[in-house]
Design a protein around this motif. Sequence first.
Motif, PDB file in Angstrom:
ATOM      1  N   GLN A  59       0.852  -1.186   0.000  1.00 63.09           N
ATOM      2  CA  GLN A  59       0.000   0.000   0.000  1.00 63.09           C
ATOM      3  C   GLN A  59       0.888   1.236   0.000  1.00 63.09           C
ATOM      4  O   GLN A  59       1.925   1.267   0.666  1.00 63.09           O
ATOM      5  CB  GLN A  59      -0.902   0.003   1.234  1.00 63.09           C
ATOM      6  CG  GLN A  59      -1.924   1.128   1.259  1.00 63.09           C
ATOM      7  CD  GLN A  59      -2.805   1.050   2.501  1.00 63.09           C
ATOM      8  OE1 GLN A  59      -2.305   1.105   3.619  1.00 63.09           O
ATOM      9  NE2 GLN A  59      -4.103   0.922   2.315  1.00 63.09           N
ATOM     10  N   SER A  60       0.481   2.255  -0.763  1.00 67.70           N
ATOM     11  CA  SER A  60       1.211   3.524  -0.763  1.00 67.70           C
ATOM     12  C   SER A  60       0.642   4.438   0.310  1.00 67.70           C
ATOM     13  O   SER A  60      -0.567   4.463   0.548  1.00 67.70           O
ATOM     14  CB  SER A  60       1.107   4.208  -2.129  1.00 67.70           C
ATOM     15  OG  SER A  60       1.849   3.507  -3.095  1.00 67.70           O
ATOM     16  N   THR A  61       1.531   5.201   0.933  1.00 71.74           N
ATOM     17  CA  THR A  61       1.118   6.127   1.978  1.00 71.74           C
ATOM     18  C   THR A  61       1.979   7.374   1.903  1.00 71.74           C
ATOM     19  O   THR A  61       3.053   7.371   1.297  1.00 71.74           O
ATOM     20  CB  THR A  61       1.251   5.474   3.369  1.00 71.74           C
ATOM     21  OG1 THR A  61       0.720   6.352   4.365  1.00 71.74           O
ATOM     22  CG2 THR A  61       2.698   5.161   3.695  1.00 71.74           C
ATOM     23  N   GLY A  62       1.524   8.459   2.529  1.00 75.03           N
ATOM     24  CA  GLY A  62       2.280   9.704   2.513  1.00 75.03           C
ATOM     25  C   GLY A  62       1.779  10.653   1.440  1.00 75.03           C
ATOM     26  O   GLY A  62       0.877  10.330   0.670  1.00 75.03           O
ATOM     27  N   GLU A  63       2.389  11.826   1.383  1.00 77.95           N
ATOM     28  CA  GLU A  63       1.963  12.866   0.459  1.00 77.95           C
ATOM     29  C   GLU A  63       3.116  13.304  -0.433  1.00 77.95           C
ATOM     30  O   GLU A  63       4.257  13.407   0.012  1.00 77.95           O
ATOM     31  CB  GLU A  63       1.436  14.091   1.233  1.00 77.95           C
ATOM     32  CG  GLU A  63       0.239  13.792   2.134  1.00 77.95           C
ATOM     33  CD  GLU A  63      -0.998  13.393   1.358  1.00 77.95           C
ATOM     34  OE1 GLU A  63      -1.103  13.815   0.182  1.00 77.95           O
ATOM     35  OE2 GLU A  63      -1.847  12.667   1.898  1.00 77.95           O
ATOM     36  N   GLU A  64       2.816  13.524  -1.697  1.00 80.49           N
ATOM     37  CA  GLU A  64       3.715  14.124  -2.678  1.00 80.49           C
ATOM     38  C   GLU A  64       5.101  13.480  -2.653  1.00 80.49           C
ATOM     39  O   GLU A  64       5.230  12.282  -2.839  1.00 80.49           O
ATOM     40  CB  GLU A  64       3.778  15.641  -2.455  1.00 80.49           C
ATOM     41  CG  GLU A  64       2.420  16.310  -2.633  1.00 80.49           C
ATOM     42  CD  GLU A  64       2.471  17.806  -2.474  1.00 80.49           C
ATOM     43  OE1 GLU A  64       3.550  18.348  -2.149  1.00 80.49           O
ATOM     44  OE2 GLU A  64       1.423  18.449  -2.674  1.00 80.49           O
ATOM     45  N   ASP A  65       6.168  14.264  -2.400  1.00 85.27           N
ATOM     46  CA  ASP A  65       7.531  13.730  -2.474  1.00 85.27           C
ATOM     47  C   ASP A  65       7.843  12.745  -1.356  1.00 85.27           C
ATOM     48  O   ASP A  65       8.852  12.038  -1.418  1.00 85.27           O
ATOM     49  CB  ASP A  65       8.553  14.874  -2.432  1.00 85.27           C
ATOM     50  CG  ASP A  65       8.518  15.721  -3.693  1.00 85.27           C
ATOM     51  OD1 ASP A  65       7.963  15.249  -4.701  1.00 85.27           O
ATOM     52  OD2 ASP A  65       9.031  16.853  -3.669  1.00 85.27           O
ATOM     53  N   ASN A  66       7.000  12.703  -0.327  1.00 84.93           N
ATOM     54  CA  ASN A  66       7.237  11.792   0.792  1.00 84.93           C
ATOM     55  C   ASN A  66       6.386  10.526   0.683  1.00 84.93           C
ATOM     56  O   ASN A  66       6.268   9.773   1.640  1.00 84.93           O
ATOM     57  CB  ASN A  66       6.934  12.497   2.122  1.00 84.93           C
ATOM     58  CG  ASN A  66       7.556  11.774   3.306  1.00 84.93           C
ATOM     59  OD1 ASN A  66       8.701  11.315   3.236  1.00 84.93           O
ATOM     60  ND2 ASN A  66       6.811  11.647   4.393  1.00 84.93           N
ATOM     61  N   ARG A  67       5.810  10.274  -0.486  1.00 84.87           N
ATOM     62  CA  ARG A  67       4.962   9.104  -0.656  1.00 84.87           C
ATOM     63  C   ARG A  67       5.833   7.855  -0.775  1.00 84.87           C
ATOM     64  O   ARG A  67       6.835   7.846  -1.482  1.00 84.87           O
ATOM     65  CB  ARG A  67       4.082   9.268  -1.895  1.00 84.87           C
ATOM     66  CG  ARG A  67       2.876   8.347  -1.923  1.00 84.87           C
ATOM     67  CD  ARG A  67       1.773   8.939  -2.775  1.00 84.87           C
ATOM     68  NE  ARG A  67       0.686   8.010  -3.007  1.00 84.87           N
ATOM     69  CZ  ARG A  67      -0.279   7.743  -2.137  1.00 84.87           C
ATOM     70  NH1 ARG A  67      -0.281   8.338  -0.960  1.00 84.87           N
ATOM     71  NH2 ARG A  67      -1.242   6.891  -2.429  1.00 84.87           N
ATOM     72  N   GLU A  93      -4.467  -5.590   9.268  1.00 87.48           N
ATOM     73  CA  GLU A  93      -5.503  -4.575   9.094  1.00 87.48           C
ATOM     74  C   GLU A  93      -4.864  -3.303   8.542  1.00 87.48           C
ATOM     75  O   GLU A  93      -4.087  -2.630   9.220  1.00 87.48           O
ATOM     76  CB  GLU A  93      -6.202  -4.275  10.421  1.00 87.48           C
ATOM     77  CG  GLU A  93      -7.360  -3.303  10.276  1.00 87.48           C
ATOM     78  CD  GLU A  93      -8.111  -3.099  11.578  1.00 87.48           C
ATOM     79  OE1 GLU A  93      -8.960  -2.189  11.624  1.00 87.48           O
ATOM     80  OE2 GLU A  93      -7.843  -3.849  12.548  1.00 87.48           O
ATOM     81  N   LEU A  94      -5.204  -2.971   7.307  1.00 89.51           N
ATOM     82  CA  LEU A  94      -4.567  -1.850   6.633  1.00 89.51           C
ATOM     83  C   LEU A  94      -5.195  -0.527   7.050  1.00 89.51           C
ATOM     84  O   LEU A  94      -6.398  -0.455   7.316  1.00 89.51           O
ATOM     85  CB  LEU A  94      -4.685  -2.006   5.114  1.00 89.51           C
ATOM     86  CG  LEU A  94      -4.137  -3.298   4.507  1.00 89.51           C
ATOM     87  CD1 LEU A  94      -4.290  -3.263   2.996  1.00 89.51           C
ATOM     88  CD2 LEU A  94      -2.679  -3.504   4.887  1.00 89.51           C
ATOM     89  N   PRO A  95      -4.391   0.539   7.087  1.00 90.08           N
ATOM     90  CA  PRO A  95      -4.952   1.874   7.346  1.00 90.08           C
ATOM     91  C   PRO A  95      -5.944   2.242   6.250  1.00 90.08           C
ATOM     92  O   PRO A  95      -5.769   1.867   5.091  1.00 90.08           O
ATOM     93  CB  PRO A  95      -3.720   2.791   7.304  1.00 90.08           C
ATOM     94  CG  PRO A  95      -2.551   1.893   7.511  1.00 90.08           C
ATOM     95  CD  PRO A  95      -2.930   0.564   6.936  1.00 90.08           C
ATOM     96  N   THR A  96      -6.963   2.982   6.602  1.00 87.65           N
ATOM     97  CA  THR A  96      -7.987   3.354   5.620  1.00 87.65           C
ATOM     98  C   THR A  96      -7.763   4.736   5.048  1.00 87.65           C
ATOM     99  O   THR A  96      -8.466   5.159   4.143  1.00 87.65           O
ATOM    100  CB  THR A  96      -9.381   3.322   6.265  1.00 87.65           C
ATOM    101  OG1 THR A  96      -9.393   4.215   7.400  1.00 87.65           O
ATOM    102  CG2 THR A  96      -9.719   1.919   6.721  1.00 87.65           C
ATOM    103  N   SER A  97      -6.752   5.462   5.545  1.00 90.75           N
ATOM    104  CA  SER A  97      -6.553   6.848   5.108  1.00 90.75           C
ATOM    105  C   SER A  97      -5.719   6.959   3.856  1.00 90.75           C
ATOM    106  O   SER A  97      -5.608   8.021   3.267  1.00 90.75           O
ATOM    107  CB  SER A  97      -5.873   7.663   6.216  1.00 90.75           C
ATOM    108  OG  SER A  97      -4.632   7.075   6.570  1.00 90.75           O
ATOM    109  N   SER A  98      -5.062   5.860   3.412  1.00 93.09           N
ATOM    110  CA  SER A  98      -4.209   5.906   2.227  1.00 93.09           C
ATOM    111  C   SER A  98      -4.810   5.043   1.146  1.00 93.09           C
ATOM    112  O   SER A  98      -5.541   4.101   1.408  1.00 93.09           O
ATOM    113  CB  SER A  98      -2.795   5.403   2.549  1.00 93.09           C
ATOM    114  OG  SER A  98      -2.184   6.220   3.515  1.00 93.09           O
ATOM    115  N   SER A  99      -4.461   5.377  -0.104  1.00 88.93           N
ATOM    116  CA  SER A  99      -4.936   4.577  -1.230  1.00 88.93           C
ATOM    117  C   SER A  99      -3.781   3.887  -1.899  1.00 88.93           C
ATOM    118  O   SER A  99      -2.643   4.205  -1.656  1.00 88.93           O
ATOM    119  CB  SER A  99      -5.662   5.464  -2.232  1.00 88.93           C
ATOM    120  OG  SER A  99      -4.804   6.464  -2.715  1.00 88.93           O
TER     121      SER A  99
END
Length: 229
Positions: free
Chosen positions: A205-213, A223-229
């Motif tokens: 699963q990928s997480t984080g924003e922009e250059d920090n992804r 159980e995977l986090p639901t906030s990331s796609s």
Amino acid sequence: MKPGITIRAQTVEEAVRLALEHLGLTREEVEVRVLEEPGAGPAGNEEALVQVTPREAAAPPEEAGDPGQVGLEVLSELLRRMGLQAHVSVGEYAVEAGEARPILDVTTTNERDSGLLIGRRGETLNRLQFLVNLLVNRKLHRWPGLLVDVEHYRRRRDASLRDLARRMAERVIRTGQPITLEPMPAYERRIIHLTLRDNPQVVTQSTGEEDNRKVVIYPAGWELPTSSS
């Protein structure tokens, strides 16, 4: 009337921003059509593809032309303007089984020029690839999806990423704990996802924003986090 533009970026918002800068228009002056959402599934395309069209203009028809050949001409001219002695050829590169993409292979005359084009951890190469795709898009009115390689750096990097993915997956299976990889651009994260897609013992699963992804490798059943796609 200005023609529209189709552009790919890490997020829909980033793609729209780049398109607006290119067109010199505001958000209120354009129509935005999302052609591909980023991160559709664990092995899906990590980037968004959007079409941005001025409200007073219809989307231009796609121009005939081979993206690889047009890309070769564009990249050759860019390198000439940079004052670099380099040869560009067109080939195909299998990102995964059944998915061959056109690739522009650059051969330079010395290591200095190669290093200049590749940059730190391939950052300059990725920017050059994006620029070539953007310029070809202007000519053909469609996103060409070209890859650019310099002295086989991208191929070596891809092989290294696949090896990293397998080694980290083995560690996750052995320890039962997730592992977070270093931040990577969208193309490299997709290599990780594709490499482990058919491994039933792990999930990515990928997480984080922009250059920090970045990519996280989880044990199957975690159980995977639901906030990331």
